[in-house]
Design an enzyme around this catalytic site. Structure first.
Site, short mmCIF file in Angstrom:
data_model
loop_
_atom_site.label_atom_id
_atom_site.label_comp_id
_atom_site.label_asym_id
_atom_site.label_seq_id
_atom_site.Cartn_x
_atom_site.Cartn_y
_atom_site.Cartn_z
N CYS A 2 0.84 -1.21 0.00
CA CYS A 2 0.00 0.00 0.00
C CYS A 2 0.87 1.25 0.00
O CYS A 2 2.04 1.23 0.34
CB CYS A 2 -0.87 0.02 1.25
N ARG A 27 4.36 0.83 -6.63
CA ARG A 27 4.46 -0.06 -5.46
C ARG A 27 3.53 -1.26 -5.60
O ARG A 27 3.58 -2.20 -4.80
CB ARG A 27 4.13 0.71 -4.18
N TRP A 75 -2.87 -2.51 -1.62
CA TRP A 75 -2.43 -3.82 -2.11
C TRP A 75 -3.04 -4.81 -1.13
O TRP A 75 -2.60 -4.90 0.01
CB TRP A 75 -0.91 -3.87 -2.12
N ASN A 101 -1.05 1.78 5.85
CA ASN A 101 -0.17 0.84 5.15
C ASN A 101 0.43 -0.07 6.20
O ASN A 101 1.11 0.39 7.11
CB ASN A 101 0.95 1.59 4.41
N GLY A 102 0.14 -1.37 6.11
CA GLY A 102 0.68 -2.33 7.09
C GLY A 102 -0.37 -3.34 7.48
O GLY A 102 -1.36 -3.52 6.78
N GLU A 481 19.94 -14.39 -10.92
CA GLU A 481 19.28 -13.10 -11.13
C GLU A 481 18.67 -13.03 -12.53
O GLU A 481 17.56 -12.53 -12.71
CB GLU A 481 20.27 -11.96 -10.90
N LYS A 485 14.69 -12.32 -13.29
CA LYS A 485 14.22 -11.23 -14.17
C LYS A 485 13.25 -11.79 -15.20
O LYS A 485 12.18 -11.23 -15.42
CB LYS A 485 15.42 -10.59 -14.88
N GLU A 488 9.90 -12.85 -13.50
CA GLU A 488 9.04 -11.84 -12.87
C GLU A 488 8.43 -10.87 -13.87
O GLU A 488 7.42 -10.25 -13.57
CB GLU A 488 9.76 -11.12 -11.75
N HIS A 504 23.51 -34.21 -13.52
CA HIS A 504 23.00 -34.91 -12.32
C HIS A 504 21.49 -34.81 -12.23
O HIS A 504 20.93 -34.82 -11.14
CB HIS A 504 23.67 -34.33 -11.07
N LYS A 603 6.89 -3.44 -5.29
CA LYS A 603 8.27 -2.95 -5.34
C LYS A 603 9.01 -3.24 -4.05
O LYS A 603 10.18 -3.54 -4.05
CB LYS A 603 8.29 -1.43 -5.63
#
Ligand code: AGP
Length: 608
Positions: A2, A27, A75, A101-102, A481, A485, A488, A504, A603
């Site tokens: 949020c 966000r 969110w 927010n939380g 990484e 990328k 996502e 293996h 984010k």
């Protein structure tokens, strides 16, 4: 995650709130709303979906007049994303509005307590208990009501409060979720992060946990948890809103990929003076450095992969065992550590809940903490013993790029600095490596310049069911990484694997046309990786190879090759990640994905 905003001044509040919410869109959210006080009433409008829906519903704020208000992008955590659950929430008597927010951990018992006092609840959210507690505790003194309310809450929250009895006055309350005040002239603001404020003022105050603020057009007063006024430092934001805008690029992600040479220079150059590394925001004595018998690197997601990639350099140069652990695991695994442990924590936002909790756990066990973060004044920065900021500027795209590479270069700087403090390096080797570091931003620019054929390669890749990213040593860390990328932002199942491990098991998955990205940039193991490319080619795979410039063998073995400028092998990840960032970008673009705001992602993940 949020986002909240608040404004009190002389101009109409709604346009400022809507503009601030647009700056917080990155966000991640699924509904939005604003509440504005006008005379003795609160005008509230909220809607599921994008901010553009809210702008239409409020006629760009014309239908919500008033000069003080609060806004929210939600969110969803408690309750589905719909108009009813969207914030702001009103108290039963309609005199109070709250944005949050939380998460309120004890909302269920508070909800039952209020129900027993006759309160009714319209939404499924935890936030509604906050606004009705305000009504319950309000006896004419808003500050007292705010204090009594947040003393009842357990959990993480950044709150904005509006009351129709107190025109022009807002309260902002911080506990575990980020909250910043903007100090203007004749107007003052609050927001979850600076991007929503910086268009109106560059003078900001970072609230600490337990602090709250009374905001009016004339000024801002900050109080401690006991309600005593406290002096707070005003920080001047060093960048302007253009830096947070797209600057002519189609997506923030592409802008931030292209900004990396500049971001790397901005992060590196202030820390090199007269041929020496100066980490004045992290001054650890040689004795203290020698007292560490292990280094633990922790973070989440891409930040974790940056730490994993740099582990090789730190270990090689410092000759101290370096371990990496995901923060979401570290916080619960009863880690063995003491005052001889150095914890390096990485976080672009500085607000990731798992990472913050892991730091708190390690501090309790005596570890010394160095934080490498991008957001000045963020929670993790304030928790650490030492802070090394990455001067990447605001990173808006959910998928991090310049956040990752600037973390890497700070880690390489630290590796060299620590090795020198430990007496592990001859002067000539120290100078050589420092020169290699200084060449990296230019090498990254040259790598960017060599990626012109990536849009075509991305078109050929299309939308495969699977992709494999393979490599050895530091290349295997970059594969992690690169695969993230791809996952996502293009939603393709991408898996990173040590090239030596394929035989293996995973090689059983390879079939005609399987897409493999092979990193052969770590030159000491180049021949080994070339053999692995032959292995996968023999099973019909399509191979895109990344190899050091001038390596002819890669062109012979792979279907496509992207050449990477030669650098110190330990620092190779800084360049080899660049084509993988762009590859995921172009594949996702081909597939029409929402590149800057991928589905289900935020984010900064400030909840567990
Ligand atoms: C990066 O592309 C992801 N969005 C995500 O993995 C991110 O790196 C992770 O959530 C950690 O965020 P932080 O660096 O802000 O702590």
């Amino acid at each position: 995650m949020c986002g909240i905003v608040g404004f009190s001044g002389e101009q109409q509040a709604a346009p400022v709130l809507l503009d601030g919410l647009k700056k917080l869109e990155y966000r991640g959210y699924d509904s939005a709303g604003i509440a504005v006080s006008s005379g003795s009433t609160i005008n509230l409008m909220k809607t599921q979906g994008k901010i553009v829906n809210l702008c239409e519903k409020t006629k760009d704020g014309a239908l919500t007049p008033g000069t003080a208000g609060i806004g929210h992008t939600r969110w969803a955590t408690h309750g589905a994303p719909n108009d009813t659950n969207a914030h702001p929430h009103l108290s039963n008597d309609g005199r109070f509005a709250v944005v949050h927010n939380g998460i309120v951990e004890n909302y269920a018992e508070l909800r039952e307590e209020l129900k027993s006092k006759g309160y009714v609840f319209l939404s499924e959210t935890d936030t509604e208990v906050i606004v009705n507690l305000l009504e319950y505790y309000y006896k004419g003194d808003l500050k007292q009501a705010v204090m009594k309310t947040f003393n009842r809450l357990e959990g993480a929250y950044a709150l904005g409060v509006l009351c129709s009895d107190c025109p022009g006055k807002l309260y902002a309350v911080k506990e575990a979720s980020p909250l910043i005040l903007g100090i203007g002239v004749g107007e003052n603001l609050f927001a979850s992060d600076v991007t929503a404020i910086v268009s109106y003022t560059k003078n900001v105050i970072y609230l600490e946990d337990g602090e709250f603020a009374e905001i009016t057009p004339a000024g801002v007063t900050v109080f401690d948890v006991a309600g005593r006024p406290i002096d707070k430092k005003i920080t001047r934001v060093s960048w302007d809103i253009e830096a947070a805008e797209k600057g002519g690029y189609e997506h923030f992600m592409l802008k931030e990929i292209m900004e990396q040479p500049h971001a790397l220079k901005a992060t590196l150059e202030p820390r090199i003076k007269d041929g020496r590394i100066v980490l004045d925001d992290c001054d650890i004595s040689p004795e203290k450095m020698k007292s560490f018998n292990k280094i633990l690197i922790t973070a989440c997601g891409s930040a974790y992969y940056a730490g994993y990639a740099a582990k090789y350099a730190i270990e090689k140069l410092c000759r101290i065992p370096v371990y990496t652990e995901l923060a979401s695991e570290l916080r619960y695994c009863d880690p063995i550590m003491d005052e001889h442990t150095l914890l390096i924590v990485l976080s672009q936002s500085g607000e990731t809940a798992d990472t913050k909790a892991a730091v708190e756990e390690c501090k309790k066990r005596g570890a010394t903490v160095i934080a490498i973060v991008n957001v000045v004044g963020s929670s993790i920065a304030r928790l650490a013993d030492h802070v090394l900021y990455t001067w990447a500027g605001p990173e808006i795209a959910v998928a991090t790029t310049k956040g990752y590479t600037t973390q890497l270069i700070v880690l390489y700087l630290f590796a060299l600095y620590a090795a020198d403090k430990l007496g592990r390096l001859e002067a000539v080797e120290y100078s050589r490596l420092l020169k290699e570091l200084e060449l990296l931003p230019g090498a990254v620019q040259r790598t960017l310049d060599r990626c012109r054929e990536l849009p075509e390669i991305a078109k050929a890749i299309g939308n495969p069911r699977d992709m494999f990213f393979i490599g050895r040593n530091v290349d295997s860390a970059v594969c992690l990484e690169g695969a993230l990328k791809m996952k996502e932002i293009s939603y393709i199942h991408a898996e990173a694997y040590g090239a030596g491990e394929l035989k293996h098991g995973p090689i059983a998955l390879l079939e005609e046309g399987t897409q493999v990205v092979a990193l052969a940039c770590y030159e000491p193991l180049l021949d080994k990786t070339m053999s692995n490319i032959k292995e996968v080619k023999a099973r019909g795979a399509e191979v895109l190879a990344l190899a050091p410039e001038g390596n002819r063998r890669a062109a012979a073995e792979a279907d496509e090759v992207i050449y990477i400028p030669s650098t110190e092998p330990l620092f190779a990840p800084l360049c080899s990640i660049i084509p993988l960032q762009l590859l995921s970008y172009y594949v996702a673009k081909e597939l029409g994905c929402d590149i800057d705001k991928p589905k289900n992602l935020a984010k900064s993940v400030t909840v567990e």
